[in-house]
Design a protein around this motif. Structure first.
Motif, mmCIF file in Angstrom:
data_model
loop_
_atom_site.group_PDB
_atom_site.id
_atom_site.type_symbol
_atom_site.label_atom_id
_atom_site.label_comp_id
_atom_site.label_asym_id
_atom_site.label_seq_id
_atom_site.Cartn_x
_atom_site.Cartn_y
_atom_site.Cartn_z
ATOM 1 N N VAL A 174 -24.737 14.832 -22.359
ATOM 2 C CA VAL A 174 -24.742 13.621 -23.181
ATOM 3 C C VAL A 174 -26.153 13.132 -23.471
ATOM 4 C CG1 VAL A 174 -22.452 12.883 -22.453
ATOM 5 C CG2 VAL A 174 -24.440 12.124 -21.162
ATOM 6 N N HIS A 190 -13.850 4.228 -24.996
ATOM 7 C CA HIS A 190 -14.885 3.205 -24.831
ATOM 8 C C HIS A 190 -14.821 2.578 -23.433
ATOM 9 C CE1 HIS A 190 -16.440 3.254 -28.897
ATOM 10 N NE2 HIS A 190 -15.205 3.257 -29.364
ATOM 11 N N ILE A 193 -16.377 5.057 -21.010
ATOM 12 C CA ILE A 193 -17.837 5.047 -21.142
ATOM 13 C C ILE A 193 -18.414 3.825 -20.437
ATOM 14 C CG2 ILE A 193 -19.739 4.807 -22.796
ATOM 15 C CD1 ILE A 193 -17.968 6.413 -24.783
ATOM 16 N N HIS A 194 -17.759 2.687 -20.609
ATOM 17 C CA HIS A 194 -18.222 1.438 -19.986
ATOM 18 C C HIS A 194 -18.203 1.539 -18.457
ATOM 19 C CE1 HIS A 194 -18.911 -2.875 -19.607
ATOM 20 N NE2 HIS A 194 -17.931 -2.911 -18.716
ATOM 21 N N SER A 196 -18.552 4.292 -16.635
ATOM 22 C CA SER A 196 -19.382 5.369 -16.105
ATOM 23 C C SER A 196 -20.862 5.050 -16.310
ATOM 24 C CB SER A 196 -19.040 6.689 -16.823
ATOM 25 O OG SER A 196 -20.026 7.668 -16.588
ATOM 26 N N LEU A 199 -22.598 7.808 -18.557
ATOM 27 C CA LEU A 199 -22.173 7.742 -19.955
ATOM 28 C C LEU A 199 -22.689 6.467 -20.618
ATOM 29 C CD1 LEU A 199 -18.500 9.083 -19.782
ATOM 30 C CD2 LEU A 199 -20.612 10.334 -20.278
ATOM 31 N N TRP A 200 -22.682 5.364 -19.873
ATOM 32 C CA TRP A 200 -23.192 4.117 -20.431
ATOM 33 C C TRP A 200 -24.680 4.237 -20.737
ATOM 34 C CZ3 TRP A 200 -21.401 -0.020 -22.692
ATOM 35 C CH2 TRP A 200 -22.221 -1.147 -22.837
ATOM 36 N N LYS A 201 -25.419 4.894 -19.861
ATOM 37 C CA LYS A 201 -26.850 5.077 -20.066
ATOM 38 C C LYS A 201 -27.127 5.814 -21.376
ATOM 39 C CE LYS A 201 -30.912 7.244 -17.944
ATOM 40 N NZ LYS A 201 -31.415 7.998 -16.757
ATOM 41 N N HIS A 202 -26.282 6.781 -21.711
ATOM 42 C CA HIS A 202 -26.493 7.605 -22.910
ATOM 43 C C HIS A 202 -25.456 7.279 -23.997
ATOM 44 C CE1 HIS A 202 -29.432 9.966 -20.718
ATOM 45 N NE2 HIS A 202 -28.550 10.198 -19.767
ATOM 46 N N ARG A 203 -24.924 6.065 -23.997
ATOM 47 C CA ARG A 203 -23.836 5.704 -24.910
ATOM 48 C C ARG A 203 -24.209 5.865 -26.375
ATOM 49 N NH1 ARG A 203 -26.235 1.383 -22.739
ATOM 50 N NH2 ARG A 203 -26.840 -0.409 -24.017
ATOM 51 N N LYS A 204 -25.496 5.701 -26.714
ATOM 52 C CA LYS A 204 -25.903 5.832 -28.115
ATOM 53 C C LYS A 204 -25.872 7.284 -28.574
ATOM 54 C CE LYS A 204 -28.707 1.634 -28.184
ATOM 55 N NZ LYS A 204 -30.058 1.039 -28.405
ATOM 56 N N ILE A 206 -23.251 9.195 -27.787
ATOM 57 C CA ILE A 206 -21.830 9.550 -27.773
ATOM 58 C C ILE A 206 -21.153 8.944 -28.995
ATOM 59 C CG2 ILE A 206 -19.662 9.399 -26.499
ATOM 60 C CD1 ILE A 206 -21.301 9.052 -23.944
#
Length: 275
Positions: A174, A190, A193-194, A196, A199-204, A206
Motif C-alpha cells: 500500500v 473504509h 482502513i480506519h 488498521s 492502512l490508515w497511514k497510507h490511506r491516500k 488506497i
C-alpha cells in the motif's frame, strides 16, 4: 490534462482464479473507469497473475488449468493479459515479491522504449533500483508508470488475519505501489482502513471503488454449482465453461485437494524463521 500529462497505471490482480469469473474481469473495468474519471490517470494495462500450486489452498486445481482458463477469458480484451510467472514458481511467492517482479518488468520495458530520452532513462533506472530495496518505499517516485494491486474488499480485510500477511509486506504493497479495492455488498472497506494503523497511514494510496451493480459471483459458489452438476453459464465466460467441461474440472474429489494441508502463508509466517 493532456494525455501525455496523465500518470500511466498498470493494474495487477493476484489470486487463485479458481476459476476466473466474469466478476474478476469486471473488477478491471471498474478500476479503470474510476481511476480515469479522476482526470489524473490513464490505465494502460491489466495483468492477471494466478497463484502457484505451492499456495496449498483447499480445492485449488493445477495452475496450468487456471492460467489456461484466464487466457481464454481475456482473449478478446485489448488491455488485460495473463502473466504466468507467479504460477510457474515451485514455491508460493508472497504478493509483495510478485509486485516487485512486475514493477521491475514495467521499468525495464519503459527504459527500453526508443522514445524515452536519456535523462528519463536515468530516472527510471534509479527508481527501479530503489524499488528493489524493501526498505525504500518512502522514496519519491519518478513520474513514470505506476503499478497498483487490484483486489476485492475480502483481500483488504484479510490483511487483519493473523499470520496470513507480513506487516512489512502490507506496508510495501500500500505504501510503495498502491491499491485499488473493489467493494462488495456487506463490506465496509473504509471502516477497515480506519481500524488498521498501516492502512490508515497510507490511506491516500488506497482507492476504494464501489460496485453499484450488485454482483455476488464468487469462484467458491461457482465450484459448488459445478460439483452439484448445475449450470454456471453467464457466471463465467463461455470459453471457460467449455474448457471446464472438456477437461472435467471441479468435482467433490478436487474440492478436497489440500484439505489436510496448512495454507502456505500460515506455514511460512508461523515457522521458526518468521519474525
Amino acid at each position: 490534462m493532456e494525455p501525455q500529462d496523465l500518470t500511466k497505471v498498470v493494474l495487477l490482480a493476484c489470486g487463485s482464479f479458481n476459476p476466473i469469473t466474469n466478476m474478476h474481469l469486471r473488477m478491471f473495468e471498474l478500476a479503470r473507469d474510476y481511476l480515469e474519471d479522476t482526470g489524473q490517470y490513464i490505465v494502460v494495462r491489466g495483468i492477471i497473475s494466478a497463484v502457484g500450486d505451492g499456495y496449498k489452498k483447499k480445492g485449488l486445481i493445477e495452475a496450468c488449468h487456471r492460467v489456461d482458463m484466464a487466457r481464454l477469458a481475456t482473449d478478446t480484451s485489448d488491455w488485460i493479459k495473463v502473466d504466468a510467472w507467479e504460477s510457474q514458481q515451485p514455491d508460493w511467492v508472497e504478493t509483495a515479491k510478485v509486485m516487485r517482479h512486475h514493477y521491475k518488468e514495467l521499468m525495464t520495458a519503459e527504459q527500453n522504449n526508443d522514445y524515452v530520452d536519456t535523462a528519463k532513462k536515468r530516472r527510471i533506472e534509479a527508481t527501479k533500483h530503489a524499488f528493489e530495496d524493501p526498505s525504500s518505499y518512502h522514496t519519491r517516485r519518478d513520474n513514470g508508470p505506476q503499478l497498483k494491486l487490484l483486489c476485492g474488499a475480502d483481500v483488504l480485510e484479510s490483511f487483519g488475519v493473523p499470520n496470513l500477511w507480513k506487516h512489512e509486506d502490507i506496508a510495501e504493497i500500500v505504501g510503495r505501489y498502491g491499491l485499488v479495492c473493489i467493494t462488495r455488498n456487506g463490506c465496509d472497506a473504509h471502516k477497515f482502513i480506519h481500524q488498521s494503523e498501516v492502512l490508515w497511514k497510507h490511506r491516500k494510496n488506497i482507492h476504494v471503488v464501489r460496485e453499484w451493480v450488485t454482483n455476488e459471483i464468487s469462484a467458491t459458489h461457482v465450484r459448488r454449482a459445478l460439483c452439484r452438476g448445475q449450470t454456471v453459464r453467464y457466471l463465467l465466460p463461455d470459453p471457460v465453461v467449455s474448457y471446464i467441461r472438456e477437461h472435467g474440472l471441479y468435482s467433490a474429489e478436487s474440492e478436497q485437494k489440500n484439505a489436510d494441508v496448512v495454507l502456505a502463508p500460515l506455514q511460512r509466517h508461523t515457522g521458526p524463521s518468521s519474525s
